[in-house]
Enzyme design. Structure first.
Site, PDB file in Angstrom:
ATOM      1  N   HIS A  57       0.867  -1.081  -0.030  1.00 20.18           N
ATOM      2  CA  HIS A  57      -0.011   0.042   0.017  1.00 20.18           C
ATOM      3  C   HIS A  57       0.787   1.064  -0.014  1.00 20.18           C
ATOM      4  O   HIS A  57       1.023   1.861   1.074  1.00 20.18           O
ATOM      5  CB  HIS A  57      -1.217   0.151   1.292  1.00 20.18           C
ATOM      6  CG  HIS A  57      -2.073  -1.051   1.008  1.00 20.18           C
ATOM      7  ND1 HIS A  57      -2.453  -1.692   2.201  1.00 20.18           N
ATOM      8  CD2 HIS A  57      -2.755  -1.624  -0.232  1.00 20.18           C
ATOM      9  CE1 HIS A  57      -3.386  -2.521   1.768  1.00 20.18           C
ATOM     10  NE2 HIS A  57      -3.683  -2.489   0.320  1.00 20.18           N
ATOM     11  N   CYS A 112       2.906 -12.432   1.892  1.00 15.14           N
ATOM     12  CA  CYS A 112       4.058 -12.495   2.683  1.00 15.14           C
ATOM     13  C   CYS A 112       3.755 -13.780   3.522  1.00 15.14           C
ATOM     14  O   CYS A 112       2.699 -14.478   3.826  1.00 15.14           O
ATOM     15  CB  CYS A 112       3.831 -11.266   3.886  1.00 15.14           C
ATOM     16  SG  CYS A 112       5.044 -11.610   5.158  1.00 15.14           S
ATOM     17  N   GLU A 142      -6.162  -7.929   3.284  1.00 12.51           N
ATOM     18  CA  GLU A 142      -5.819  -9.272   4.215  1.00 12.51           C
ATOM     19  C   GLU A 142      -6.921 -10.040   4.482  1.00 12.51           C
ATOM     20  O   GLU A 142      -6.739 -11.437   4.725  1.00 12.51           O
ATOM     21  CB  GLU A 142      -4.657  -8.812   5.009  1.00 12.51           C
ATOM     22  CG  GLU A 142      -4.271 -10.089   5.760  1.00 12.51           C
ATOM     23  CD  GLU A 142      -3.074  -9.540   6.871  1.00 12.51           C
ATOM     24  OE1 GLU A 142      -2.505  -8.622   6.777  1.00 12.51           O
ATOM     25  OE2 GLU A 142      -2.993 -10.418   7.855  1.00 12.51           O
ATOM     26  N   THR A 181      -2.535  -9.591  10.394  1.00 15.47           N
ATOM     27  CA  THR A 181      -0.893  -9.596  10.867  1.00 15.47           C
ATOM     28  C   THR A 181      -0.487  -8.191  11.395  1.00 15.47           C
ATOM     29  O   THR A 181       0.527  -7.810  11.833  1.00 15.47           O
ATOM     30  CB  THR A 181       0.051  -9.775  10.053  1.00 15.47           C
ATOM     31  OG1 THR A 181      -0.417  -9.049   8.601  1.00 15.47           O
ATOM     32  CG2 THR A 181      -0.230 -11.348   9.560  1.00 15.47           C
ATOM     33  N   CYS A 211       2.424  -9.506  13.143  1.00  9.18           N
ATOM     34  CA  CYS A 211       3.995 -10.080  12.790  1.00  9.18           C
ATOM     35  C   CYS A 211       4.877  -9.321  13.318  1.00  9.18           C
ATOM     36  O   CYS A 211       4.613  -8.272  14.219  1.00  9.18           O
ATOM     37  CB  CYS A 211       3.862  -9.954  11.139  1.00  9.18           C
ATOM     38  SG  CYS A 211       4.275  -8.040  10.970  1.00  9.18           S
ATOM     39  N   SER A 239      -3.116   1.948   4.332  1.00 11.90           N
ATOM     40  CA  SER A 239      -1.873   0.824   4.875  1.00 11.90           C
ATOM     41  C   SER A 239      -2.445   0.771   6.426  1.00 11.90           C
ATOM     42  O   SER A 239      -2.096   1.597   7.308  1.00 11.90           O
ATOM     43  CB  SER A 239      -0.489   1.509   4.724  1.00 11.90           C
ATOM     44  OG  SER A 239       0.377   0.842   5.648  1.00 11.90           O
TER      45      SER A 239
END
Ligand code: 0JX
Ligand code: SF4
Length: 324
Positions: A57, A112, A142, A181, A211, A239
């Site tokens: 993003h 990812c 996501e 994440t 993450c 984002s």
């Protein structure tokens, strides 16, 4: 306000500013890998290479890849037959590679590996006959990708503690939870605690699905925000991990602004600011950090300090198709 001082000999003397730069900041291993997948695909297949959704993003990254011959689309039906296509770092529902296969498209998956890990956990929980409560932000790619790993109706999205309180599963329902994440570490901990109190049988990942890059960048902001008068976060409005950094600063009591790049800075924001914090989301290139520092240095006499709160050494392997 720090009024600009005038010196007859030297011209305008810029007021001093302490700049606290967070580390880690900016690109994570998943973003490095995703961008490299597009670049290597362009080398291997030649332009154009199609990319489903913004690879990460960030407009600066996307524009750079467009200039090299990447074409960004939102759905596979915009990809012509026979063209190579890369799936973005955020992951895709299972239906997307299935459709690519059906059409015989050459596809490369830049999801990812830490997002893919959540996808596999989702499959495993469904195999174990558990209904999944997924903590995430509705509409984010996501979330769409992870929810699209399991049959419809097998995963319920919650965004807040209130959403958890409103769940009406029977007390003994076999349940599991998973998370996006890039969530707020603190807000997610509260949501997960609420879930565990309400449904003590619920199972979840050993370590949370948030993450390492997301956690590290939030922890770094917690170090710079309390001593700053304002924090600038470089990142895009879409984002998730970048927007969380703004929230983390605000929770520390320090006003924060999300900026795409230096030209977004309103010099009026710096009035009365003696210490400025600066960080960048996982999809924001370091070039933009330097651009911001240089812009601020046009107005202020900057003393730069980097606060390192963690070292990151994570590197992810490229997909096999690009290795041989
Ligand atoms: O909106 P997100 O933070 O998920 O994505 P962005 O900004 O592109 O960051 C890099 C990709 C992260 C995937 O988890
Ligand atoms: Fe992967 Fe985390 Fe980076 Fe997302 S933010 S691409 S999950 S390392």
């Amino acid at each position: 306000m720090n009024a600009p001082l005038q010196s007859p000999k030297n011209g305008a003397v810029k007021p001093a500013l302490t700049l606290l730069i967070a580390a880690p900041r900016g690109f994570c291993a998943g973003v490095d890998r995703a961008i490299e997948i597009v670049e290597r695909s362009l080398e291997r297949y030649g332009a154009p290479v199609y990319v489903r959704h913004e690879i990460v993003h960030n407009k600066f990254v996307v524009d750079g890849l467009k200039a090299k011959g990447a074409i960004f689309v939102e759905e596979l039906d915009e990809v012509p037959d026979g063209a190579p296509v890369v799936f973005s770092a955020h992951g895709v529902p299972k239906a997307v590679p299935a459709e690519a296969q059906r059409r015989g498209l050459d596809y490369l998956d830049a999801t990812c590996p830490l997002v893919s890990k959540v996808h596999r956990q989702a499959e495993r929980q469904i195999e174990a006959n558990r209904h999944i409560v997924f903590v995430g932000h509705s509409g984010h790619p996501e979330v769409i990708g992870t929810m699209g790993q399991v049959p419809e109706g097998m995963m319920t999205l919650v965004e807040t503690v209130e959403d958890v309180k409103a769940l009406d599963f029977a007390a003994d329902t076999p349940l599991a939870f998973l998370t996006q994440t890039t969530l707020s570490v603190d807000d997610t901990a509260e949501i997960v605690r609420t879930l565990q109190v309400k449904y003590p049988q619920i199972v979840g990942p050993k370590a949370e699905d948030i993450c390492y890059a997301t956690s590290n960048r939030q922890a770094a902001v917690k170090q710079i925000a309390p001593g700053s008068d304002l924090v600038l976060v470089i990142g895009a409005g879409n984002s998730s991990n970048s927007v969380r950094l703004v929230e983390v600063s605000e929770k520390c009591g320090t006003d924060a602004k999300l900026i795409r790049r230096a030209s977004d800075i309103d010099p009026a924001w710096l009035e009365g600011v003696g210490t400025l914090g600066l960080t960048a989301g996982a999809s924001a290139p370091e070039e933009l950090v330097r651009e911001v520092v240089d812009k601020i240095a046009e107005w202020r006499d900057v003393e730069e300090h980097t606060l390192v709160t963690a070292e990151e050494k994570m590197v992810f392997k490229l997909p096999r198709q690009l290795l041989d």
